[in-house]
Enzyme design. Structure first.
Site, PDB file in Angstrom:
ATOM      1  N   ARG A 142      -0.983  -6.586   8.832  1.00 50.57           N
ATOM      2  CA  ARG A 142      -1.017  -6.860  10.280  1.00 50.57           C
ATOM      3  C   ARG A 142      -1.834  -5.812  11.037  1.00 50.57           C
ATOM      4  NH1 ARG A 142       3.719 -10.457  11.386  1.00 50.57           N
ATOM      5  NH2 ARG A 142       3.543 -10.091  13.601  1.00 50.57           N
ATOM      6  N   TYR A 145      -4.969  -6.429  13.353  1.00 52.42           N
ATOM      7  CA  TYR A 145      -4.675  -6.925  14.702  1.00 52.42           C
ATOM      8  C   TYR A 145      -4.005  -5.827  15.530  1.00 52.42           C
ATOM      9  CZ  TYR A 145      -2.607 -10.089  18.243  1.00 52.42           C
ATOM     10  OH  TYR A 145      -2.223 -10.719  19.413  1.00 52.42           O
ATOM     11  N   ASP A 146      -2.925  -5.243  14.972  1.00 46.34           N
ATOM     12  CA  ASP A 146      -2.139  -4.266  15.737  1.00 46.34           C
ATOM     13  C   ASP A 146      -2.982  -3.051  16.128  1.00 46.34           C
ATOM     14  OD1 ASP A 146      -0.327  -6.059  14.695  1.00 46.34           O
ATOM     15  OD2 ASP A 146       1.074  -4.574  13.932  1.00 46.34           O
ATOM     16  N   ARG A 186       1.753 -20.255  13.741  1.00 52.74           N
ATOM     17  CA  ARG A 186       2.791 -19.520  14.472  1.00 52.74           C
ATOM     18  C   ARG A 186       4.107 -20.274  14.388  1.00 52.74           C
ATOM     19  NH1 ARG A 186      -0.516 -17.126  19.660  1.00 52.74           N
ATOM     20  NH2 ARG A 186      -1.954 -18.849  19.352  1.00 52.74           N
ATOM     21  N   ASN A 190       4.599 -24.290  14.089  1.00 53.79           N
ATOM     22  CA  ASN A 190       5.011 -24.737  12.748  1.00 53.79           C
ATOM     23  C   ASN A 190       6.302 -25.549  12.796  1.00 53.79           C
ATOM     24  OD1 ASN A 190       2.916 -23.551  11.411  1.00 53.79           O
ATOM     25  ND2 ASN A 190       4.150 -22.188  10.154  1.00 53.79           N
ATOM     26  N   THR A 210      14.293 -11.508  14.896  1.00 57.12           N
ATOM     27  CA  THR A 210      14.306 -12.090  16.242  1.00 57.12           C
ATOM     28  C   THR A 210      12.925 -12.021  16.910  1.00 57.12           C
ATOM     29  OG1 THR A 210      14.830 -10.027  17.406  1.00 57.12           O
ATOM     30  CG2 THR A 210      16.705 -11.338  16.579  1.00 57.12           C
ATOM     31  N   PRO A 274       7.847  -7.828  11.771  1.00 56.07           N
ATOM     32  CA  PRO A 274       8.824  -7.096  12.596  1.00 56.07           C
ATOM     33  C   PRO A 274      10.198  -7.782  12.600  1.00 56.07           C
ATOM     34  CG  PRO A 274       6.747  -7.323  13.758  1.00 56.07           C
ATOM     35  CD  PRO A 274       6.659  -8.202  12.544  1.00 56.07           C
ATOM     36  N   GLN A 276      12.718  -7.313  14.826  1.00 57.96           N
ATOM     37  CA  GLN A 276      13.275  -7.630  16.146  1.00 57.96           C
ATOM     38  C   GLN A 276      12.215  -7.393  17.219  1.00 57.96           C
ATOM     39  OE1 GLN A 276      16.528  -4.923  16.842  1.00 57.96           O
ATOM     40  NE2 GLN A 276      15.286  -3.100  16.506  1.00 57.96           N
TER      41      GLN A 276
HETATM   42  P1  NAD Z   1      -5.816 -18.325  20.571  1.00 60.86           P
HETATM   43  O1  NAD Z   1      -6.189 -18.067  19.145  1.00 60.86           O
HETATM   44  O2  NAD Z   1      -5.392 -19.700  20.936  1.00 60.86           O
HETATM   45  O3  NAD Z   1      -7.010 -17.928  21.538  1.00 60.86           O
HETATM   46  C1  NAD Z   1      -7.945 -16.930  21.257  1.00 60.86           C
HETATM   47  C2  NAD Z   1      -9.307 -17.408  21.723  1.00 60.86           C
HETATM   48  O4  NAD Z   1     -10.271 -16.370  21.492  1.00 60.86           O
HETATM   49  C3  NAD Z   1      -9.786 -18.645  20.968  1.00 60.86           C
HETATM   50  O5  NAD Z   1     -10.314 -19.589  21.872  1.00 60.86           O
HETATM   51  C4  NAD Z   1     -10.862 -18.093  20.059  1.00 60.86           C
HETATM   52  O6  NAD Z   1     -11.844 -19.054  19.701  1.00 60.86           O
HETATM   53  C5  NAD Z   1     -11.413 -16.960  20.885  1.00 60.86           C
HETATM   54  N1  NAD Z   1     -12.075 -15.928  20.082  1.00 60.86           N
HETATM   55  C6  NAD Z   1     -11.619 -15.335  18.939  1.00 60.86           C
HETATM   56  N2  NAD Z   1     -12.509 -14.442  18.507  1.00 60.86           N
HETATM   57  C7  NAD Z   1     -13.549 -14.459  19.392  1.00 60.86           C
HETATM   58  C8  NAD Z   1     -14.773 -13.766  19.480  1.00 60.86           C
HETATM   59  N3  NAD Z   1     -15.135 -12.847  18.568  1.00 60.86           N
HETATM   60  N4  NAD Z   1     -15.602 -14.044  20.511  1.00 60.86           N
HETATM   61  C9  NAD Z   1     -15.266 -14.973  21.439  1.00 60.86           C
HETATM   62  N5  NAD Z   1     -14.120 -15.669  21.399  1.00 60.86           N
HETATM   63  C10 NAD Z   1     -13.265 -15.407  20.384  1.00 60.86           C
HETATM   64  O7  NAD Z   1      -4.689 -17.266  20.932  1.00 60.86           O
HETATM   65  P2  NAD Z   1      -3.830 -17.075  22.268  1.00 60.86           P
HETATM   66  O8  NAD Z   1      -2.420 -17.176  21.891  1.00 60.86           O
HETATM   67  O9  NAD Z   1      -4.362 -17.891  23.368  1.00 60.86           O
HETATM   68  O10 NAD Z   1      -4.104 -15.539  22.569  1.00 60.86           O
HETATM   69  C11 NAD Z   1      -4.999 -15.115  23.595  1.00 60.86           C
HETATM   70  C12 NAD Z   1      -4.938 -13.601  23.719  1.00 60.86           C
HETATM   71  O11 NAD Z   1      -3.601 -13.212  24.083  1.00 60.86           O
HETATM   72  C13 NAD Z   1      -5.282 -12.865  22.427  1.00 60.86           C
HETATM   73  O12 NAD Z   1      -6.045 -11.724  22.741  1.00 60.86           O
HETATM   74  C14 NAD Z   1      -3.942 -12.467  21.885  1.00 60.86           C
HETATM   75  O13 NAD Z   1      -4.017 -11.286  21.129  1.00 60.86           O
HETATM   76  C15 NAD Z   1      -3.122 -12.252  23.165  1.00 60.86           C
HETATM   77  N6  NAD Z   1      -1.687 -12.426  22.908  1.00 60.86           N
HETATM   78  C16 NAD Z   1      -1.159 -13.682  22.732  1.00 60.86           C
HETATM   79  C17 NAD Z   1       0.202 -13.809  22.462  1.00 60.86           C
HETATM   80  C18 NAD Z   1       0.841 -15.161  22.275  1.00 60.86           C
HETATM   81  O14 NAD Z   1       2.036 -15.208  21.955  1.00 60.86           O
HETATM   82  N7  NAD Z   1       0.185 -16.256  22.491  1.00 60.86           N
HETATM   83  C19 NAD Z   1       1.005 -12.668  22.350  1.00 60.86           C
HETATM   84  C20 NAD Z   1       0.421 -11.427  22.497  1.00 60.86           C
HETATM   85  C21 NAD Z   1      -0.923 -11.313  22.797  1.00 60.86           C
HETATM   86  N1  UDP Z   2       7.974 -17.528  10.861  1.00 58.17           N
HETATM   87  C1  UDP Z   2       8.805 -18.376  10.135  1.00 58.17           C
HETATM   88  N2  UDP Z   2       8.305 -19.575   9.741  1.00 58.17           N
HETATM   89  C2  UDP Z   2       7.055 -19.992  10.038  1.00 58.17           C
HETATM   90  C3  UDP Z   2       6.215 -19.142  10.792  1.00 58.17           C
HETATM   91  C4  UDP Z   2       6.701 -17.911  11.181  1.00 58.17           C
HETATM   92  O1  UDP Z   2       9.962 -18.042   9.854  1.00 58.17           O
HETATM   93  O2  UDP Z   2       6.689 -21.113   9.639  1.00 58.17           O
HETATM   94  C5  UDP Z   2       8.521 -16.243  11.324  1.00 58.17           C
HETATM   95  C6  UDP Z   2       7.635 -15.046  11.053  1.00 58.17           C
HETATM   96  O3  UDP Z   2       7.900 -14.523   9.760  1.00 58.17           O
HETATM   97  C7  UDP Z   2       8.063 -14.098  12.152  1.00 58.17           C
HETATM   98  C8  UDP Z   2       8.424 -15.028  13.319  1.00 58.17           C
HETATM   99  O4  UDP Z   2       8.637 -16.310  12.732  1.00 58.17           O
HETATM  100  O5  UDP Z   2       9.214 -13.396  11.767  1.00 58.17           O
HETATM  101  C9  UDP Z   2       7.338 -15.139  14.383  1.00 58.17           C
HETATM  102  O6  UDP Z   2       6.125 -15.449  13.736  1.00 58.17           O
HETATM  103  P1  UDP Z   2       4.762 -15.712  14.524  1.00 58.17           P
HETATM  104  O7  UDP Z   2       3.680 -15.750  13.496  1.00 58.17           O
HETATM  105  O8  UDP Z   2       4.907 -16.879  15.425  1.00 58.17           O
HETATM  106  O9  UDP Z   2       4.596 -14.452  15.487  1.00 58.17           O
HETATM  107  P2  UDP Z   2       4.623 -12.865  15.248  1.00 58.17           P
HETATM  108  O10 UDP Z   2       5.194 -12.564  13.880  1.00 58.17           O
HETATM  109  O11 UDP Z   2       3.208 -12.431  15.364  1.00 58.17           O
HETATM  110  O12 UDP Z   2       5.509 -12.395  16.319  1.00 58.17           O
END
Ligand code: NAD
Ligand code: UDP
Length: 311
Positions: A142, A145-146, A186, A190, A210, A274, A276
């Site tokens: 991870r 990303y992180d 996600r 899913n 959680t 993670p 929680q």
């Molecule tokens: P998403 O994957 O649906 O959207 C991401 C978008 O970025 C997509 O349209 C993708 O094509 C575009 N993209 C990816 N790489 C690119 C690049 N190199 N150049 C141009 N475009 C690019 O995801 P999302 O859930 O909409 O997330 C949007 C933002 O919010 C992300 O930065 C993500 O890290 C952040 N975020 C989302 C969540 C969540 O739960 N949805 C949580 C925490 C942070």
């Molecule tokens: N997860 C799960 N089944 C799935 C997809 C995800 O049990 O089909 C779990 C995953 O292991 C995590 C939580 O659900 O503990 C949230 O996963 P997600 O990928 O949505 O987000 P993130 O882990 O980045 O918070």
């Protein structure tokens, strides 16, 4: 006068909702996306609006645009997608931040970074306040990303201190709703897709980990409030819904709301998953006068309707 607003990642899940809201509020919106995880379907209904422009571009490459505000969302967000090409994920976060901050510096635009609760890693403090520095692996699956997102936050604060760029940083906790890619892996997408199709619901591990799930409309509202927050308030600020659920509870809710006869099965827990996560939103309440209003049940019902239409 209309504000010209750049939304990177604007064809993705959160970005498409944000573009729609910003247009509704009378702004001129530029959506920049390379369509790695985004989809034209998410923004199709905006294409006829003369105040909406689409730029196909990779945010990790420099670009010159004249704008008043930037929302930087471009980055794959689901674990299977950001782990597909992990090197590119870090490049997207880090070079994307630099390229967008350079535009903000040159044009004096205000810039908001979509950071994440992942900066807290597998947290030892619960719920997580912004002051918690996190427990993140630098070497696990991870980390691309992180650590990419953590480095982007660092760049934002250094551009703020070194060049006086007007920055805003939100740490987004798990968010769900329409326009999520049904197959992006996600948990909410899913489970709903599996339940609708009558397939097994795949819980990773024992399902006692959680997450706290925020409905997309609430989240988009928090981002716009953050962009418009008082001068000098940079964040980082947590945005998410403090309602905390185990993955087992989520699976049961989805089964009952869809009326599905899917069975729950258990698959191995991925590395560094993670255990929680729950946002402490005291700061968002105080500075943004914001808190979420949509309950998990209400949000899931709307999301289920959406997925029934698209799959
Ligand atoms: P998403 O994957 O649906 O959207 C991401 C978008 O970025 C997509 O349209 C993708 O094509 C575009 N993209 C990816 N790489 C690119 C690049 N190199 N150049 C141009 N475009 C690019 O995801 P999302 O859930 O909409 O997330 C949007 C933002 O919010 C992300 O930065 C993500 O890290 C952040 N975020 C989302 C969540 C969540 O739960 N949805 C949580 C925490 C942070
Ligand atoms: N997860 C799960 N089944 C799935 C997809 C995800 O049990 O089909 C779990 C995953 O292991 C995590 C939580 O659900 O503990 C949230 O996963 P997600 O990928 O949505 O987000 P993130 O882990 O980045 O918070």
């Amino acid at each position: 006068m209309k504000k010209r607003i750049l939304v990177t990642g604007g064809a993705g899940f959160l970005g498409s909702h944000l573009c729609e809201r910003l247009l509704k509020e009378g702004n001129d919106v530029i959506c920049l996306d390379n369509f790695f995880t985004g989809d034209k379907k998410n923004i199709e209904h905006l294409m006829d609006n003369k105040y909406f422009e689409l730029v196909r571009h990779d945010v990790s490459e420099p670009i010159s645009l004249e704008v008043d505000e930037i929302y930087n969302l471009a980055c794959p967000a689901s674990p299977p997608h950001y782990q597909f090409d992990p090197v590119q994920t870090t490049i997207t976060s880090v070079m994307g931040a630099i390229n967008m901050l350079d535009i903000a510096r040159r044009t004096k635009a205000k810039i908001l970074q979509a950071s994440t609760s992942e900066v807290y890693g597998d947290p030892e403090i619960h719920p997580q306040p912004e002051s918690y520095k996190g427990s993140v692996s630098t070497t696990g699956i991870r980390a691309c990303y992180d650590e990419g997102k953590r480095c982007a936050e660092t760049l934002f604060f250094d551009y703020y201190r070194q060049y006086g760029v007007d920055i805003k940083v939100v740490r987004i906790f798990n968010t769900y709703g329409s326009n999520m890619n049904p197959y992006d892996g996600r948990v909410v997408s899913n489970f709903i897709v599996q339940a609708i199709k009558g397939e097994d619901i795949t819980i990773y591990g024992d399902g006692m980990q959680t997450r706290s799930f925020c409905y997309v409309d609430d989240l988009v509202d928090s981002m716009i409030r953050m962009m418009n927050s008082r001068d000098g308030f940079t964040g980082p600020v947590n945005v998410g819904n403090p309602g905390e659920f185990t993955m087992l509870e989520l699976a049961q809710k989805v089964i009952s709301l869809t009326g599905s006869n899917s069975k729950i099965i258990h698959l191995p827990l991925p590395q560094d998953d993670p255990m929680q996560r729950q946002p402490d939103i005291t700061l968002a309440k105080k500075e943004l006068n914001w808190e979420p209003h949509v309950s998990l049940e209400e949000g899931l019902k709307k999301t289920i309707e959406y997925f029934k239409e698209v799959i």
